[in-house]
Design a protein around this motif. Structure first.
Motif, PDB file in Angstrom:
ATOM      1  N   UNK A 132      40.374  44.068  20.470  1.00 50.31           N
ATOM      2  CA  UNK A 132      41.795  44.418  20.463  1.00 50.31           C
ATOM      3  C   UNK A 132      42.022  45.759  21.166  1.00 50.31           C
ATOM      4  N   UNK A 133      41.139  46.723  20.938  1.00 51.07           N
ATOM      5  CA  UNK A 133      41.267  48.018  21.625  1.00 51.07           C
ATOM      6  C   UNK A 133      41.156  47.841  23.138  1.00 51.07           C
ATOM      7  N   UNK A 134      40.235  47.002  23.580  1.00 51.79           N
ATOM      8  CA  UNK A 134      40.071  46.772  25.021  1.00 51.79           C
ATOM      9  C   UNK A 134      41.305  46.095  25.615  1.00 51.79           C
ATOM     10  N   UNK A 135      41.888  45.140  24.904  1.00 54.43           N
ATOM     11  CA  UNK A 135      43.085  44.472  25.403  1.00 54.43           C
ATOM     12  C   UNK A 135      44.276  45.423  25.423  1.00 54.43           C
ATOM     13  N   UNK A 136      44.350  46.305  24.434  1.00 51.77           N
ATOM     14  CA  UNK A 136      45.441  47.277  24.409  1.00 51.77           C
ATOM     15  C   UNK A 136      45.345  48.229  25.596  1.00 51.77           C
ATOM     16  N   UNK A 137      44.139  48.567  25.982  1.00 55.86           N
ATOM     17  CA  UNK A 137      43.931  49.449  27.134  1.00 55.86           C
ATOM     18  C   UNK A 137      44.110  48.713  28.460  1.00 55.86           C
ATOM     19  N   UNK A 138      44.001  47.373  28.420  1.00 53.59           N
ATOM     20  CA  UNK A 138      44.014  46.575  29.653  1.00 53.59           C
ATOM     21  C   UNK A 138      45.000  45.413  29.512  1.00 53.59           C
ATOM     22  N   UNK A 139      46.314  45.691  29.595  1.00 47.59           N
ATOM     23  CA  UNK A 139      47.320  44.651  29.378  1.00 47.59           C
ATOM     24  C   UNK A 139      47.214  43.479  30.354  1.00 47.59           C
TER      25      UNK A 139
END
Length: 395
Positions: A245-252
């Motif tokens: 989830x953190x990676x997706x938040x950083x990479x929309x």
């Protein structure tokens, strides 16, 4: 969308790792007496050369009666041939087909947890989904009361979080863990003995029935494996889902692509494992003097691979500090490698895949709220968030 989501302590480690890869890819840490490995090729040698590096770290761990009893079935910390024998027996119950067959129940548990969120617009991803999903599934698989999952988290925190994962290498740390080890051992042993006298089905029954050439698992060996799944397994899976989830938040843009094509989720999970490995260190013991990274590591030394460093190795990975779900090939050591590859890896991957698919299909968007302070794990043990606020946007 925000980011980057990283604690100051973890950022300092990444800076140190980058410096070490250039100047001292293998070096002795004077403070701990451990040899540390920072480059990918050297790490692969440590992880796969079983003739030179051992998983048996017992000589570095202060003796304690409770820990000795508890470790009897933890084949991850054993060498051949005992590792092969125990893993072979355990694998008879924990088969790939068995794990694949859990998918419908994992989907149902994920749906139940998301339904319970109701109309709330902000959740703690860890408390509301990332922790209860794997611990509920593994409790059901083992035939343990799901209502005891608060107890399971208490044990995981005591053994892997509160005291730091390195605590097991100190007398004070082992003493602090001992009451939780004793409590968990008694709890699991009671359930195993109950299964021996009942006709109930499930993983514990399968482990009791496992047999090869007349050799079976005794109660304490079964307890050791159950504890490995229950504690290390659920915490790693929980941290992996949070990291995704953190990676997706950083990479929309990656999040957008996953919504359009959920078939990309498995590759995305592998990139999370490379980019944000839940575990920080992988430890072995040198069985002989080994020349590695320009240094001679003496026989008997404790060797620690810095997992977040080796998968950011510029000599092995193109743009290693970039999160890329289309990276090919995606390589990492987050689940180990070789004969000691994590037996629970397929279950962890399946649970995270199902959870991500559920989140992406149920919510138009989700994001870590700007200005909210995340609570991170101690970076000496785990990389990831213990508390992860997430805003949900419905269609």
């Amino acid at each position: 969308m925000g980011g980057p989501h990283i604690s100051e302590e973890m950022q300092e480690l990444f800076t140190l790792f980058r410096h070490k890869r250039r100047t001292e890819p293998v070096g002795l840490d004077e403070e701990t007496g451990r040899w540390r490995v920072f480059r990918f090729a050297d790490a692969m040698t440590v992880a796969t050369d079983a003739n030179s590096f051992s998983n048996d770290l017992s000589e570095f761990i202060p003796y304690h009666e409770d820990l000795a009893t508890f470790s009897k079935g933890n084949f991850q910390n054993m060498d051949q041939p005992r590792h092969r024998e125990l893993r072979g027996l355990v694998s008879q119950g924990f088969t790939p087909r068995f794990v694949t067959g859990l998918a419908p129940r994992i989907e149902a548990v994920a749906a139940e947890l998301l339904d319970a969120i109701g109309d709330r617009e902000r959740i703690d991803l860890v408390a509301d989904l990332a922790h209860p999903l794997p611990v509920t599934v593994i409790a059901e698989v083992m035939g343990l009361p799901v209502s005891d999952r608060g107890l399971f988290r208490k044990w995981a925190d005591a053994l892997l979080v509160d005291n730091g994962i390195d605590a097991i290498f100190s007398e004070e740390g082992v003493a602090a863990m001992a009451p939780s080890i004793r409590e968990m051992n008694a709890y699991l042993l009671n359930h195993v003995r109950e299964y021996r006298t009942s006709q109930r089905e499930g993983l514990i029954a399968d482990l009791i029935a496992a047999e090869t050439d007349g050799v079976t698992l005794d109660d304490q060996e079964i307890v050791g494996f159950l504890a490995l799944l229950l504690i290390a397994g659920h915490l790693t899976t929980s941290t992996l889902l949070g990291n995704a989830i953190l990676c997706l938040d950083e990479n929309p843009e990656a999040a957008r692509q996953l919504r359009e094509d959920p078939a990309l989720i498995p590759a995305m999970i592998e990139e999370v494992l490379r980019y944000r490995s839940p575990l920080v260190w992988l430890d072995r013991k040198a069985l002989r003097t080994v020349h590695l990274g320009g240094r001679d590591i003496p026989a008997g030394s404790q060797v620690s691979v810095a997992l977040p460093s080796v998968t950011r190795d510029e000599s092995e990975f193109k743009n290693p500090d970039t999160f890329d779900i289309h990276r090919d090939p995606i390589r990492h050591l987050s689940f180990g490698m070789g004969v000691h590859f994590c037996l629970g890896a397929p279950l962890a991957r399946l649970e995270v895949k199902i959870a991500l698919r559920a989140l992406l299909s149920r919510y138009r968007d989700f994001e870590v709220p700007a200005g909210e302070r995340l609570v991170y794990h101690d970076p000496r043990g785990f990389q990831g968030a213990k508390v992860l606020p997430l805003d949900l946007f419905r269609a």
